[in-house]
Design a protein around this motif. Sequence first.
Motif, mmCIF file in Angstrom:
data_model
loop_
_atom_site.group_PDB
_atom_site.id
_atom_site.type_symbol
_atom_site.label_atom_id
_atom_site.label_comp_id
_atom_site.label_asym_id
_atom_site.label_seq_id
_atom_site.Cartn_x
_atom_site.Cartn_y
_atom_site.Cartn_z
ATOM 1 N N LYS A 60 0.794 -1.226 0.000
ATOM 2 C CA LYS A 60 0.000 0.000 0.000
ATOM 3 C C LYS A 60 0.828 1.279 0.000
ATOM 4 C CE LYS A 60 -4.117 -1.994 0.523
ATOM 5 N NZ LYS A 60 -5.229 -1.852 -0.406
ATOM 6 N N ASN A 61 2.010 1.200 0.610
ATOM 7 C CA ASN A 61 2.730 2.449 0.876
ATOM 8 C C ASN A 61 4.224 2.166 0.970
ATOM 9 O OD1 ASN A 61 2.353 5.299 1.362
ATOM 10 N ND2 ASN A 61 2.996 4.944 3.470
ATOM 11 N N ASP A 113 5.957 4.106 -3.980
ATOM 12 C CA ASP A 113 4.802 4.963 -3.715
ATOM 13 C C ASP A 113 5.245 6.333 -3.215
ATOM 14 O OD1 ASP A 113 2.924 2.964 -4.357
ATOM 15 O OD2 ASP A 113 3.053 2.131 -2.345
ATOM 16 N N TYR A 127 4.663 9.814 -5.207
ATOM 17 C CA TYR A 127 3.914 10.917 -4.600
ATOM 18 C C TYR A 127 4.743 12.208 -4.627
ATOM 19 C CZ TYR A 127 1.851 14.151 -1.403
ATOM 20 O OH TYR A 127 1.338 15.310 -0.873
ATOM 21 N N GLY A 137 -1.184 0.405 -3.964
ATOM 22 C CA GLY A 137 -0.753 1.787 -4.043
ATOM 23 C C GLY A 137 -0.370 2.194 -5.458
ATOM 24 N N ARG A 138 0.535 3.142 -5.563
ATOM 25 C CA ARG A 138 0.935 3.661 -6.856
ATOM 26 C C ARG A 138 2.087 2.874 -7.470
ATOM 27 N NH1 ARG A 138 -0.262 6.460 -2.960
ATOM 28 N NH2 ARG A 138 1.816 6.454 -2.090
ATOM 29 N N SER A 139 2.642 1.900 -6.744
ATOM 30 C CA SER A 139 3.842 1.188 -7.148
ATOM 31 C C SER A 139 3.659 0.416 -8.444
ATOM 32 C CB SER A 139 4.266 0.216 -6.035
ATOM 33 O OG SER A 139 5.314 -0.626 -6.484
ATOM 34 N N ILE A 145 -0.574 5.124 -12.517
ATOM 35 C CA ILE A 145 -1.050 6.322 -11.835
ATOM 36 C C ILE A 145 -1.460 7.409 -12.821
ATOM 37 C CG2 ILE A 145 1.240 7.390 -11.654
ATOM 38 C CD1 ILE A 145 -1.364 7.331 -8.847
#
Length: 267
Positions: free
Chosen positions: A152-153, A157, A161, A175-177, A222
Amino acid sequence: MVGVLSNRVDRVAVAAGDHIYSWRAAYLYAHHGIYIGEAMVIHFTRATGHEIGTGTFLDRFLFSSSPAKEEGSPCQKCGHLIKHEGVIMSCLDCFLDGGNLYLFDYAVSPAFFLAKARGGTCTIAASDPADVVIHRAKYLLNNGFGMYSLFKNNCEDFAIYCKTGLLVETAFSVGRSGQLASLTAAFSAVASSPLRFLTTSAGGLAIVTSGMYCVGRYVSDIGVRRDVIKVPVERLVEHWAQDVSPAPQECHGHDDGGGGCGPELPS
């Protein structure tokens, strides 16, 4: 823009505000960070020497570039700066930990993105200006980026961000990974039962599987997904500071997969 075949660059080609990474464990995964100039990097890690926190046997042999070594003398350049976990700052040498330097690419075309078959190397999303990126990284260095979670983080990530200001707002999404998105896409492509009904030949199955993998990676990027919002770093940190840590059954944010919450998006 770096090449399709490799994102590897020389140190002189890296500028402040760049998202960089280095492969670990024989290219099994990569550790990511933000280069801030003067051979220094800000990055996110779970704990001293560890990159992941799965609660499985993987934790025994997958490690990050956290330079807070348990053995030997600390780095003369950055050893005094090192925290045990969270968002840390280290010199480029400690970040690379003997590995090669790679540059994460932003604002790539869909064709270029799909040509980079492995995730975690580029994104269709555009980067914000370098001064904004460095401000986010330094602000999070002083205020934290929430609880580390592989799914998730994680370090990628964090870097994404810092570069874009974008956070995923879907509670049950990864997450964004890009690394995790590619693994998820690969698993979905192989495990999907409808595949056997789409073709009867080995070649056709390979084409269908590859197509599903590419689609899975693309829709998870993303830069194209719609479940993202832009959040100023000050508002994000302020939200964390005001949020009282709930009991596990009361977690209304992003389940981090380890009994706690990942970053809950500010309203």
